[in-house]
Design a protein around this motif. Sequence first.
Motif, PDB file in Angstrom:
ATOM      1  N   ALA A  45     -30.240  24.246  13.617  1.00 41.49           N
ATOM      2  CA  ALA A  45     -30.866  24.865  12.108  1.00 41.49           C
ATOM      3  C   ALA A  45     -32.298  24.982  12.017  1.00 41.49           C
ATOM      4  O   ALA A  45     -32.760  23.926  12.236  1.00 41.49           O
ATOM      5  N   PRO A  46     -32.869  25.532  11.341  1.00 43.30           N
ATOM      6  CA  PRO A  46     -34.245  25.917  11.005  1.00 43.30           C
ATOM      7  C   PRO A  46     -34.517  24.467  10.079  1.00 43.30           C
ATOM      8  O   PRO A  46     -33.621  24.086   9.287  1.00 43.30           O
ATOM      9  N   PRO A  47     -36.024  24.203   9.918  1.00 42.17           N
ATOM     10  CA  PRO A  47     -36.257  22.954   9.061  1.00 42.17           C
ATOM     11  C   PRO A  47     -35.659  23.485   7.582  1.00 42.17           C
ATOM     12  O   PRO A  47     -35.829  24.577   7.200  1.00 42.17           O
ATOM     13  N   LEU A  48     -35.428  22.279   6.803  1.00 45.00           N
ATOM     14  CA  LEU A  48     -35.139  22.618   5.347  1.00 45.00           C
ATOM     15  C   LEU A  48     -36.541  23.043   4.788  1.00 45.00           C
ATOM     16  O   LEU A  48     -37.493  22.505   4.554  1.00 45.00           O
TER      17      LEU A  48
ATOM     18  N   ASN B  53     -33.743  27.025 -11.278  1.00 44.58           N
ATOM     19  CA  ASN B  53     -32.294  27.439 -10.553  1.00 44.58           C
ATOM     20  C   ASN B  53     -32.520  27.780  -9.346  1.00 44.58           C
ATOM     21  O   ASN B  53     -31.743  27.214  -8.389  1.00 44.58           O
ATOM     22  N   HIS B  54     -33.768  28.323  -8.800  1.00 43.76           N
ATOM     23  CA  HIS B  54     -33.948  28.618  -7.332  1.00 43.76           C
ATOM     24  C   HIS B  54     -34.340  27.301  -6.824  1.00 43.76           C
ATOM     25  O   HIS B  54     -33.806  27.187  -5.601  1.00 43.76           O
ATOM     26  N   SER B  55     -35.037  26.468  -7.356  1.00 44.67           N
ATOM     27  CA  SER B  55     -35.288  25.345  -6.942  1.00 44.67           C
ATOM     28  C   SER B  55     -34.134  24.284  -6.383  1.00 44.67           C
ATOM     29  O   SER B  55     -34.141  23.907  -5.292  1.00 44.67           O
ATOM     30  N   SER B  56     -33.176  24.378  -7.417  1.00 46.72           N
ATOM     31  CA  SER B  56     -32.107  23.305  -7.191  1.00 46.72           C
ATOM     32  C   SER B  56     -31.036  23.990  -6.109  1.00 46.72           C
ATOM     33  O   SER B  56     -30.302  23.178  -5.666  1.00 46.72           O
ATOM     34  N   ARG B  57     -31.221  25.618  -5.811  1.00 47.06           N
ATOM     35  CA  ARG B  57     -30.253  26.071  -4.823  1.00 47.06           C
ATOM     36  C   ARG B  57     -30.690  25.929  -3.339  1.00 47.06           C
ATOM     37  O   ARG B  57     -30.044  26.380  -2.575  1.00 47.06           O
ATOM     38  N   VAL B  58     -31.920  25.179  -3.214  1.00 45.69           N
ATOM     39  CA  VAL B  58     -32.642  25.506  -1.982  1.00 45.69           C
ATOM     40  C   VAL B  58     -31.516  24.554  -0.976  1.00 45.69           C
ATOM     41  O   VAL B  58     -31.160  24.942   0.279  1.00 45.69           O
ATOM     42  N   TYR B  59     -31.347  23.225  -1.110  1.00 45.29           N
ATOM     43  CA  TYR B  59     -30.623  22.406  -0.215  1.00 45.29           C
ATOM     44  C   TYR B  59     -28.992  22.908  -0.296  1.00 45.29           C
ATOM     45  O   TYR B  59     -28.707  23.125   1.082  1.00 45.29           O
ATOM     46  N   PRO B  60     -28.405  23.131  -1.236  1.00 45.91           N
ATOM     47  CA  PRO B  60     -27.089  23.571  -1.102  1.00 45.91           C
ATOM     48  C   PRO B  60     -26.883  24.726  -0.214  1.00 45.91           C
ATOM     49  O   PRO B  60     -26.109  25.144   0.604  1.00 45.91           O
ATOM     50  N   LEU B  61     -27.829  25.882  -0.178  1.00 46.60           N
ATOM     51  CA  LEU B  61     -27.815  27.094   0.567  1.00 46.60           C
ATOM     52  C   LEU B  61     -28.050  26.605   1.901  1.00 46.60           C
ATOM     53  O   LEU B  61     -27.418  27.229   2.933  1.00 46.60           O
ATOM     54  N   TRP B  62     -29.085  25.912   2.251  1.00 47.73           N
ATOM     55  CA  TRP B  62     -29.421  25.493   3.673  1.00 47.73           C
ATOM     56  C   TRP B  62     -28.433  24.688   4.136  1.00 47.73           C
ATOM     57  O   TRP B  62     -27.881  24.858   5.535  1.00 47.73           O
ATOM     58  N   ALA B  63     -27.535  23.820   3.385  1.00 45.00           N
ATOM     59  CA  ALA B  63     -26.407  22.977   3.963  1.00 45.00           C
ATOM     60  C   ALA B  63     -25.224  23.795   4.286  1.00 45.00           C
ATOM     61  O   ALA B  63     -24.609  23.318   5.094  1.00 45.00           O
ATOM     62  N   THR B  64     -25.274  24.954   3.643  1.00 49.12           N
ATOM     63  CA  THR B  64     -23.999  25.937   4.070  1.00 49.12           C
ATOM     64  C   THR B  64     -24.223  26.712   5.112  1.00 49.12           C
ATOM     65  O   THR B  64     -23.197  27.315   5.269  1.00 49.12           O
TER      66      THR B  64
ATOM     67  N   THR C 277     -31.571  31.933   5.009  1.00 45.35           N
ATOM     68  CA  THR C 277     -32.591  33.002   4.692  1.00 45.35           C
ATOM     69  C   THR C 277     -32.232  32.904   3.233  1.00 45.35           C
ATOM     70  O   THR C 277     -33.318  33.193   2.615  1.00 45.35           O
ATOM     71  N   GLY C 278     -31.114  32.451   2.741  1.00 45.81           N
ATOM     72  CA  GLY C 278     -31.183  32.331   1.373  1.00 45.81           C
ATOM     73  C   GLY C 278     -31.722  31.051   0.734  1.00 45.81           C
ATOM     74  O   GLY C 278     -32.373  31.300  -0.329  1.00 45.81           O
TER      75      GLY C 278
ATOM     76  N   ALA D 264     -34.777  31.382  -2.114  1.00 48.78           N
ATOM     77  CA  ALA D 264     -34.875  30.394  -3.243  1.00 48.78           C
ATOM     78  C   ALA D 264     -36.088  29.650  -3.274  1.00 48.78           C
ATOM     79  O   ALA D 264     -36.719  29.659  -4.317  1.00 48.78           O
ATOM     80  N   SER D 265     -36.377  29.053  -2.153  1.00 49.71           N
ATOM     81  CA  SER D 265     -37.704  28.350  -2.128  1.00 49.71           C
ATOM     82  C   SER D 265     -39.079  29.352  -2.536  1.00 49.71           C
ATOM     83  O   SER D 265     -39.748  28.831  -3.044  1.00 49.71           O
ATOM     84  N   ASP D 266     -39.017  30.281  -1.816  1.00 48.72           N
ATOM     85  CA  ASP D 266     -40.154  31.076  -1.973  1.00 48.72           C
ATOM     86  C   ASP D 266     -40.189  31.807  -3.480  1.00 48.72           C
ATOM     87  O   ASP D 266     -40.910  31.823  -3.997  1.00 48.72           O
ATOM     88  N   ARG D 267     -39.073  31.993  -4.225  1.00 49.52           N
ATOM     89  CA  ARG D 267     -38.895  32.473  -5.393  1.00 49.52           C
ATOM     90  C   ARG D 267     -39.233  31.446  -6.396  1.00 49.52           C
ATOM     91  O   ARG D 267     -40.094  31.801  -7.370  1.00 49.52           O
ATOM     92  N   ALA D 268     -38.742  30.192  -6.272  1.00 47.57           N
ATOM     93  CA  ALA D 268     -39.519  29.274  -7.092  1.00 47.57           C
ATOM     94  C   ALA D 268     -40.914  29.193  -7.069  1.00 47.57           C
ATOM     95  O   ALA D 268     -41.363  28.699  -8.083  1.00 47.57           O
ATOM     96  N   LYS D 269     -41.445  29.262  -5.955  1.00 47.03           N
ATOM     97  CA  LYS D 269     -43.018  28.953  -5.820  1.00 47.03           C
ATOM     98  C   LYS D 269     -43.407  30.203  -6.676  1.00 47.03           C
ATOM     99  O   LYS D 269     -44.427  30.080  -7.261  1.00 47.03           O
ATOM    100  N   SER D 270     -42.984  31.540  -6.408  1.00 48.69           N
ATOM    101  CA  SER D 270     -43.642  32.439  -7.095  1.00 48.69           C
ATOM    102  C   SER D 270     -43.457  32.506  -8.569  1.00 48.69           C
ATOM    103  O   SER D 270     -44.365  32.926  -9.237  1.00 48.69           O
TER     104      SER D 270
END
Length: 108
Positions: A20-23, A47-58, A62-63, A67-73
């Motif tokens: 898996a790529p890094p979180l 919302n986007h920030s809180s979705r990063v880990y659940p998406l990565w864990a599943t 890319t999702g 989500a990480s990039d969107r929270a930052k932007s």
Amino acid sequence: MNMHQPSTFTYAGAPNTVTAPPLPASNAGWAAAALLFFWPLAFAAFNHSSRVYPLWATGDYTGAQHASDRAKSLGKTSLLLWVVFFVLMVVLYGVVIALAFTMPSTHG
């Protein structure tokens, strides 16, 4: 195991391992910046920030990155909007003060 290091999963019966790529960073700090500088964007940023880990864990890597990039932007956009509004207010106050000094006095 460090959460930010690549994970290796071995599936039973499968000779290959999947790495898996890094979180990605959750960018919760940028979401907090959105809350401070332009709160309407904070809802989407958190919302986007809180979705990063659940998406990565599943396995949706890319999702999670999106989500990480969107929270930052969204955080950066809120900061930019605050700066623009602040500069406009400074200019507006400058114009009002300049007009106040150039207006003829009506006091006799």
